[in-house]
Design an enzyme around this catalytic site. Structure first.
Site, short mmCIF file in Angstrom:
data_model
loop_
_atom_site.label_atom_id
_atom_site.label_comp_id
_atom_site.label_asym_id
_atom_site.label_seq_id
_atom_site.Cartn_x
_atom_site.Cartn_y
_atom_site.Cartn_z
N GLU A 31 -10.56 55.18 -33.86
CA GLU A 31 -10.03 56.53 -33.66
C GLU A 31 -8.59 56.51 -33.16
O GLU A 31 -7.74 57.27 -33.62
CB GLU A 31 -10.89 57.31 -32.66
CG GLU A 31 -12.34 57.46 -33.07
CD GLU A 31 -13.26 56.41 -32.46
OE1 GLU A 31 -14.38 56.77 -32.07
OE2 GLU A 31 -12.86 55.23 -32.39
N CYS A 53 -16.20 57.37 -27.95
CA CYS A 53 -16.39 57.07 -26.53
C CYS A 53 -15.51 58.02 -25.70
O CYS A 53 -14.78 58.84 -26.24
CB CYS A 53 -16.02 55.62 -26.25
SG CYS A 53 -14.24 55.27 -26.41
#
Length: 170
Positions: free
Chosen positions: A66, A94
């Protein structure tokens, strides 16, 4: 994914198309013996950034798929604000990655499977909808869940088997 997506495509079709591209990024990570996670940042049907995990390769704890995709998209747009973008990722982000998504003002997140150990978009935390932040993220989960989950499970099974074999040899 050089071209633009047909505007008449259904959102489900579009989400599956880009999740397949995120899965291809996950394949790149797996080929490097990285945890197979892939991500794309897309706006108006165009891929602005793509990434796959590179933590082991770079020895950088922030080299998540990401983060890499977000950095590429920001560089391409010459802006840290990724308004009107969608982040596609094969595994629920996360805490660090959700923080980056929120800070980049990405309004849409599509992910394949939940991360019951570190997920911050609904599993352990729900930072995407935390009203204490100045930005909320619309989340869609489960797109190509089976394929992504199967890939992750197979990767970790192989890793455990390799570690067991190495212990037995020593």
């Amino acid at each position: 994914m050089a071209g633009k997506v047909d505007s008449e495509s259904s959102q489900d079709d579009v989400d599956r198309l880009f999740m397949r591209a995120a899965l291809a990024e996950a394949d790149c990570a797996e080929a490097l013996r990285e945890v197979p996670i892939g991500a794309l940042v897309v706006r108006d049907g165009l891929v602005l950034g793509r990434g796959h995990n590179l933590r082991e390769t770079t020895q950088d704890p922030t080299a998540h798929a990401e983060i890499i995709a977000i950095r590429q998209a920001a560089e391409k747009l010459n802006s840290w604000r990724l308004l009107d973008c969608t982040l596609y990722v094969t595994l629920e982000p996360c805490v660090m990655c959700m923080g980056a998504i929120i800070l980049a003002r990405i309004p849409y997140l599509v992910y394949a499977c939940r991360d019951p150990r570190a997920g911050a978009a609904g599993s352990i935390y729900n930072l995407a909808q935390d009203e204490r932040f100045n930005h909320r993220v619309f989340v869609r989960e489960g797109v190509l869940q089976h394929q992504c989950s199967t890939q992750l499970s197979a990767f970790f099974q192989r890793l455990r088997a390799e570690k067991k074999d190495a212990r037995q040899r020593n």
